[in-house]
Write an enzyme that holds these catalytic residues in place. Structure first.
Site, PDB file in Angstrom:
ATOM      1  N   ARG A  96     -24.932  -2.313   8.689  1.00  0.00           N
ATOM      2  CA  ARG A  96     -24.783  -3.757   8.101  1.00  0.00           C
ATOM      3  C   ARG A  96     -24.773  -4.724   9.477  1.00  0.00           C
ATOM      4  O   ARG A  96     -24.890  -5.954   9.190  1.00  0.00           O
ATOM      5  CB  ARG A  96     -23.120  -3.881   7.775  1.00  0.00           C
TER       6      ARG A  96
ATOM      7  N   GLU B 193     -18.548  -5.936  11.122  1.00  0.00           N
ATOM      8  CA  GLU B 193     -19.361  -5.137  11.865  1.00  0.00           C
ATOM      9  C   GLU B 193     -20.469  -6.107  12.786  1.00  0.00           C
ATOM     10  O   GLU B 193     -20.827  -5.677  13.934  1.00  0.00           O
ATOM     11  CB  GLU B 193     -20.493  -3.967  11.061  1.00  0.00           C
TER      12      GLU B 193
ATOM     13  N   LYS C  43       0.738  -1.275   0.145  1.00  0.00           N
ATOM     14  CA  LYS C  43       0.108   0.093  -0.059  1.00  0.00           C
ATOM     15  C   LYS C  43       0.904   1.377   0.013  1.00  0.00           C
ATOM     16  O   LYS C  43       1.676   1.240   0.754  1.00  0.00           O
ATOM     17  CB  LYS C  43      -0.870  -0.222   1.178  1.00  0.00           C
TER      18      LYS C  43
END
Length: 647
Positions: free
Chosen positions: A405, A377, A288
């Site tokens: 969610r 979640e 990244k």
């Protein structure tokens, strides 16, 4: 400032132009694309590290596959800037994430190359599988379906559910696992360790590479050598890694790991995979922030750094002569540590957003009492419920839009059992440049209808602290939600002593006459500006910070309904079922005929922009609130009875 693309990139207005280049030229295209992203984001802002990490993969995908006929689905979309630039949106890129500009995420209405709209993680495999099954049904057997998903997003239940389904469908699906050990913060969990084992096994990688070369040489002689090689490869994986391959156990053909920054090798591999039917997974190891040293070194900071000097790496920040208000998330982060120091039952839980919600402050101070559970979640909520059954008081911090969610878990695992879980909903209301995938429009409405749930919102930092303290008290030992917006509050001196707030009580900001504005949450500060403006005009509206959407302060509402001729409600949330609707229900249930004007987020999708731009668009910035109060005050005057004068 205009960002000029490199020589090859300037000629690419669609993937068809990219395909005109030789495979050797892909290295230069990748370099130019990476530089264009660095130049653009440094000037205009946006997500940064994720897109740099997949430059070569993006180039190889569009070079090999016939997009948009072949359907390419990006997970979350933070990494899709290169994809947008290569698919005809290079010249529009300066408008990225700006009001009325290009979306920061793939969006179906924006381009035919955006096969699926994304913003929340872990949806790519399920969506691409649906597309693949649809292609089978329509006899489009030549169509390819590619899902690009990060190892962080792979931790979510949805990703595993889709993998499990895909393994039995036999549809033409390629999952590309972009493995960089990061989401926004470093990834956590057993899957991360498993992938690390694969990528660091030198013996496996050496033998795998040799087998790949043999497989390529044998492929010209027909399928039988390939079938033999597959069996050998499968046995080799199980033997050298001392465990069966997770993905092959789900009936996926596993390839990799491969260098995700070798664009020519990627193009060759992807071209080979096109001819292999059924579900496949290509494991790409990437970095990244690749190509920008500072972003590689501090990947969390450079996920979305804001504007910066690309040469020195200095991130531009405003300087102020006077102390400025803190971000609400930082008030949460420091206050939960303060509460935990006073109360050994307080715990912290977040799904992969410790820096975004500032729970990282507690994770550093009290690592045994704060948990990052990964992008999961639903698990975060049920894990919190489990903690609560043992007498602990978990603060489950989830962005408002991400809490959607985990709605079943909020209802089934927490509310039905009346467990003491405190939900802190960050990024409530308009989320700004992230747009509709991240706007926290609905939490007041979806929390308000759940039995046992307290629904609250602070107007400032002091109230946030006091609500957090109140939520820990034994008399409030049930589900308790506190919502607050992205960004700064209004109190530079915010560290006030903690005080209990009686649940279901509002506060009088300003007494008035004629018309009253009832606000909930931070948007009440805009109501203060509106009432100040009207007072200068000779009007005297009242203002009440209700603090609780459930339970409502009924005593205060009775007094308001009797004292004022009209009411304006203001909320940074959806009008359907929200705070204003709760006030209307109360007035109707008690027989009041007071006219009410509700201000809030309308029943439509509101696109991206700054919070102030979106407040104005929807009519509840300070000027919009003042206009509504002025209008309602005018109606009150117009409806007043005319005195009869006897001559």
């Amino acid at each position: 400032m205009i960002v000029e693309p490199g020589e090859l990139l300037a000629a690419i207005n669609s993937p068809a132009d990219l395909k005109k280049l030789s495979q050797d030229q892909l290295v230069q295209v990748s370099q130019e694309l990476r530089q264009f992203i660095i130049d653009s984001v440094s000037i205009y802002g946006g997500h940064f590290g994720a897109s740099l990490g997949v430059v070569e993969l993006t180039v190889a995908l569009h070079y090999v596959f016939n997009t948009p006929y072949d359907q390419l689905v990006w997970d979350v979309g933070h990494q899709a800037y290169g994809h947008k630039i290569l698919t005809g949106r290079r010249d529009r890129f300066p408008t990225n994430r700006r009001y009325h500009g290009m979306s920061g995420f793939p969006k179906r209405s924006e381009s035919e190359y955006d096969a699926f709209g994304v913003g929340h993680s872990s949806t790519s495999i399920g969506a691409a599988l649906g597309m693949a099954v649809a292609s089978d049904y329509k006899k489009e057997f030549d169509r390819q379906h590619i899902a690009v998903i990060g190892d962080g997003a792979m931790t979510a239940g949805m990703a595993f559910e889709a993998l499990n389904h895909a393994g039995v469908e036999k549809s033409n699906l390629l999952v590309i696992l972009n493995d960089n050990c990061m989401s926004i913060d470093p990834n956590v969990g057993a899957l991360k360790e498993y992938l690390t084992d694969i990528t660091t096994s030198r013996t496996y990688n050496k033998v795998r590479d040799e087998l790949w070369n043999v497989l390529g040489k044998l492929s010209k002689f027909g399928p039988n050598p390939q079938q033999i090689a597959r069996k050998v490869e499968s046995a080799m994986k199980a033997t050298l890694l001392k465990q069966s391959n997770l993905f092959e156990a789900l009936n996926f053909r596993y390839f990799g790991p491969v260098d995700g920054h070798d664009v020519q090798h990627l193009a060759t591999i992807l071209n080979d995979l096109k001819s292999i039917p059924g579900p496949k997974i290509l494991h790409c190891v990437t970095v990244k922030g690749k190509g920008y040293a500072l972003a590689e070194k501090d990947q969390t900071l450079w996920h979305a750094p804001g504007l910066f000097d690309k040469v020195t790496g200095e991130i531009h920040t405003k300087t102020y002569e006077k102390p400025q208000p803190p971000k609400y998330q930082d008030v949460f982060g420091h206050t939960i540590v303060e509460l935990a120091e006073q109360n050994d039952k307080v715990m912290g839980v977040t799904p992969a957003m410790p820096s975004g919600c500032s729970l990282n402050i507690m994770m550093k101070a009290m690592p045994d009492r704060a948990f990052d559970v990964g992008i999961a979640e639903q698990h975060a909520v049920t894990f919190s419920a489990g903690l609560a059954t043992q007498g602990l008081v978990p603060f489950c911090n989830i962005y408002s839009s991400f809490m959607q969610r985990a709605y079943d878990q909020v209802l089934h695992d927490v509310a039905l059992q009346n467990l003491h879980v405190v939900f802190c909903l960050d990024r409530a209301g308009f989320a700004g440049a992230d747009g509709p995938t991240h706007h926290g429009c609905y939490d007041l409405a979806y929390m308000r209808c759940i039995p046992n749930m307290v629904v609250s919102a602070p107007m400032n930092e002091e109230e946030l602290r006091n609500l957090m303290y109140t939520a820990t008290l034994p008399e409030n030992a049930g589900p308790f939600s506190i919502r607050y917006p992205r960004g700064e509050g209004v109190m530079p001196e915010w560290r006030k002593p903690l005080k209990k707030i009686t649940v279901g009580t509002g506060r009088v900001v300003r007494e008035g006459e004629g018309v009253a504005v009832l606000s909930i949450g931070h948007i009440g500060n805009y109501a203060v500006k509106a009432t100040d403006k009207l007072r200068a005009e000779g009007l005297n509206p009242g203002h009440y910070d209700m603090r609780f959407c459930k339970p409502l302060d009924e005593e205060m509402l009775h007094n308001i309904a009797r004292q004022y001729k009209a009411i304006v409600t203001v909320e940074d949330g959806c009008l359907q079922g929200g705070f204003g609707a709760a006030v209307l229900e109360f007035l109707a249930d008690h027989g009041y005929a007071v006219p009410v004007r509700r201000l809030g987020i309308p029943d439509r999708i509101v696109e991206h922009g700054t919070q102030d731009e979106l407040y104005k668009e929807c009519g509840f910035d300070a000027d919009g609130i003042a206009a509504a109060l002025r209008e309602m005050a005018g109606k009150v005057v117009a409806q007043a009875p005319v005195e009869t004068v006897l001559l």
